[in-house]
Motif scaffolding. Structure first.
Motif, PDB file in Angstrom:
ATOM      1  N   ILE A 222      -3.799   5.920 -11.770  1.00 55.51           N
ATOM      2  CA  ILE A 222      -4.189   4.466 -11.954  1.00 55.51           C
ATOM      3  C   ILE A 222      -3.448   3.222 -11.464  1.00 55.51           C
ATOM      4  N   VAL A 223      -2.294   3.185 -11.909  1.00 52.65           N
ATOM      5  CA  VAL A 223      -1.185   2.115 -11.382  1.00 52.65           C
ATOM      6  C   VAL A 223      -1.356   2.164  -9.893  1.00 52.65           C
ATOM      7  N   GLY A 224      -0.953   3.421  -9.430  1.00 50.15           N
ATOM      8  CA  GLY A 224      -0.718   3.223  -7.841  1.00 50.15           C
ATOM      9  C   GLY A 224      -2.069   3.165  -7.260  1.00 50.15           C
ATOM     10  N   GLY A 225      -3.062   3.380  -7.591  1.00 56.44           N
ATOM     11  CA  GLY A 225      -4.346   3.025  -6.761  1.00 56.44           C
ATOM     12  C   GLY A 225      -4.581   1.668  -6.912  1.00 56.44           C
ATOM     13  N   THR A 226      -4.395   0.911  -8.079  1.00 59.79           N
ATOM     14  CA  THR A 226      -4.307  -0.473  -7.984  1.00 59.79           C
ATOM     15  C   THR A 226      -3.559  -1.272  -7.022  1.00 59.79           C
ATOM     16  N   VAL A 227      -2.431  -0.732  -7.156  1.00 61.00           N
ATOM     17  CA  VAL A 227      -1.230  -1.435  -6.040  1.00 61.00           C
ATOM     18  C   VAL A 227      -1.853  -1.099  -4.699  1.00 61.00           C
ATOM     19  N   VAL A 228      -2.379   0.073  -4.402  1.00 61.60           N
ATOM     20  CA  VAL A 228      -2.683   0.380  -3.117  1.00 61.60           C
ATOM     21  C   VAL A 228      -3.971  -0.594  -2.758  1.00 61.60           C
ATOM     22  N   ILE A 229      -4.833  -0.734  -3.405  1.00 55.46           N
ATOM     23  CA  ILE A 229      -6.117  -1.743  -3.203  1.00 55.46           C
ATOM     24  C   ILE A 229      -5.529  -3.186  -3.144  1.00 55.46           C
ATOM     25  N   SER A 230      -4.392  -3.566  -3.706  1.00 55.47           N
ATOM     26  CA  SER A 230      -4.069  -4.842  -3.603  1.00 55.47           C
ATOM     27  C   SER A 230      -3.482  -5.123  -2.248  1.00 55.47           C
TER      28      SER A 230
ATOM     29  N   SER B  72       0.844  -1.255   0.157  1.00 55.20           N
ATOM     30  CA  SER B  72      -0.050  -0.047  -0.094  1.00 55.20           C
ATOM     31  C   SER B  72       0.798   1.229   0.130  1.00 55.20           C
ATOM     32  N   LEU B  73       1.951   1.086   0.807  1.00 51.65           N
ATOM     33  CA  LEU B  73       2.842   2.450   0.653  1.00 51.65           C
ATOM     34  C   LEU B  73       3.564   2.559  -0.574  1.00 51.65           C
ATOM     35  N   ALA B  74       3.931   1.410  -1.261  1.00 55.14           N
ATOM     36  CA  ALA B  74       4.378   1.592  -2.535  1.00 55.14           C
ATOM     37  C   ALA B  74       3.556   2.224  -3.432  1.00 55.14           C
ATOM     38  N   GLY B  75       2.426   1.819  -3.482  1.00 56.01           N
ATOM     39  CA  GLY B  75       1.298   2.342  -4.280  1.00 56.01           C
ATOM     40  C   GLY B  75       1.072   3.923  -3.981  1.00 56.01           C
TER      41      GLY B  75
ATOM     42  N   THR C 115      -9.923   7.394  -2.296  1.00 58.82           N
ATOM     43  CA  THR C 115      -8.683   8.127  -3.356  1.00 58.82           C
ATOM     44  C   THR C 115      -9.190   7.584  -4.793  1.00 58.82           C
ATOM     45  N   LEU C 116      -9.610   6.509  -4.977  1.00 59.42           N
ATOM     46  CA  LEU C 116      -9.947   6.124  -6.520  1.00 59.42           C
ATOM     47  C   LEU C 116     -11.028   6.971  -6.624  1.00 59.42           C
ATOM     48  N   LEU C 117     -12.076   6.768  -5.745  1.00 63.72           N
ATOM     49  CA  LEU C 117     -13.346   7.410  -6.344  1.00 63.72           C
ATOM     50  C   LEU C 117     -13.170   8.873  -6.470  1.00 63.72           C
ATOM     51  N   VAL C 118     -12.190   9.712  -5.816  1.00 57.09           N
ATOM     52  CA  VAL C 118     -12.002  11.094  -6.105  1.00 57.09           C
ATOM     53  C   VAL C 118     -11.311  11.475  -7.340  1.00 57.09           C
TER      54      VAL C 118
END
Length: 352
Positions: free
Chosen positions: A308-316, A147-150, A288-291
């Protein structure tokens, strides 16, 4: 409601409530940004918002928690006073000032660091147990790091801009010139995230001594509003800043007071008591993704592939940590069952 459905509802009630909280926060970003661009002072907004929340929550707290509300002592009052100062006066004044200097997408992205910071502090204070010999314990650590990496990806890497869809559905009318100071805004955002994390941790301790969530929400609203009023009066000497018209400023204050400082804070306190502070903060990436999506589709804000990439990593990482957290409940139930069986055996064999 059938027993099986009822069981699933109560099991996932904290998850449902936290998703609703993030939906509420998503709309908050846009309505406050519109209000600030209309000339609303962020510090005045924080003050009015919590005064509204205090008056709205007071009757519910007074009547619904009359029998279970602990007696207010000087020590508890001072603890709530500190909690209000940390979570309202300090955190929110820095937070909304940073929103005024930057953008909703940046602020919402940086808020995701709260989950990682809260997890680290909780581990240090032993509010969270991490067993690296257990797959779920490893999932907690790896999920936090992912999540921190995202978050770092969303913050530091922009990448190509997504094609614009054309004209935005909503246009904010800016009546005052807002000077964008991204460095100042970024510093304030990071500082607010740190104090916000400490606020969540402190809530867990306060709830043990004052387990009345409605009353605690009301106290924090009144005390936070009063503290913010004193702070604002020290830095804002123009009386016109306190005036509020029948426009977006009024609606943002009412929404922030009733929905966010009132209802959402109450739901978060309930979830903190049930699942802990780390669980509460791990849902921030949803907002974050919704915003980012709404900013792209509704107000025509630039959307970068890095988001988009960071958000996907964060959700994972979020789901990895939530999977690890589910093991806490199973381990707790297993421990209780083991203690019960041991107690029964001791009762049957008095020689032990």
């Amino acid at each position: 409601m059938e027993p099986a459905a009822s069981h699933h509802y109560w099991r996932f009630k904290p998850h449902i409530l936290m998703v609703l909280c993030q939906l509420g926060y998503t709309f908050l970003y846009f309505i406050t940004e519109a209000s600030f661009k209309n000339g609303m002072n962020p510090h005045v907004y924080v003050t009015y918002r919590h005064i509204v929340a205090g008056f709205v929550m007071f009757p519910f707290a007074y009547f619904l928690e009359r029998d279970k509300r602990p007696k207010m002592t000087l020590v508890i009052f001072l603890e709530i006073f500190l909690l209000s100062f940390l979570g309202v006066t300090l955190t929110l004044n820095m937070y909304f000032t940073s929103l005024r200097c930057t953008s909703p997408t940046l602020v919402a992205s940086m808020v995701n660091t709260i989950a990682c910071l809260t997890f680290i502090i909780a581990v240090i204070l032993r509010l969270e147990v991490v067993d690296l010999q257990n797959p779920r314990g490893i999932a907690k650590v790896v999920g936090t790091l992912v999540s921190l990496a995202g978050v770092m990806t969303m913050t530091l890497y922009k990448g190509p801009i997504m094609p614009s869809l054309g004209h935005s559905a909503i246009h904010f009318t800016q009546t005052t010139v807002i000077q964008e100071n991204w460095l100042k805004g970024s510093v304030l955002t990071v500082a607010s995230c740190l104090t916000w994390s400490i606020w969540y941790i402190m809530q867990a301790y306060t709830l043990k001594r004052y387990p009345a969530q409605l009353s605690l929400t009301t106290w924090m609203s009144f005390l936070g509003g009063a503290q913010s009023a004193v702070f604002t009066s020290m830095i804002e000497h123009k009386g016109v800043a306190w005036r509020i018209g029948f426009d977006i400023d009024l609606w943002s204050t009412i929404y922030g007071g009733i929905v966010v400082s009132g209802l959402i804070v109450y739901m978060q306190l309930w979830c903190t008591k049930e699942k802990g502070p780390v669980f509460v903060t791990m849902f921030n990436p949803l907002s974050t993704l919704l915003v980012a999506v709404l900013a792209y589709f509704v107000v025509d804000e630039k959307l970068y592939t890095g988001s988009i990439v960071g958000g996907t990593v964060v959700i994972s990482g979020l789901y990895m940590l939530l999977w690890g957290k589910e093991g806490d409940k199973e381990e707790q139930v297993s421990t209780i069952e083991h203690q019960y069986i041991t107690h029964e055996v001791d009762q049957e064999d008095p020689k032990k």
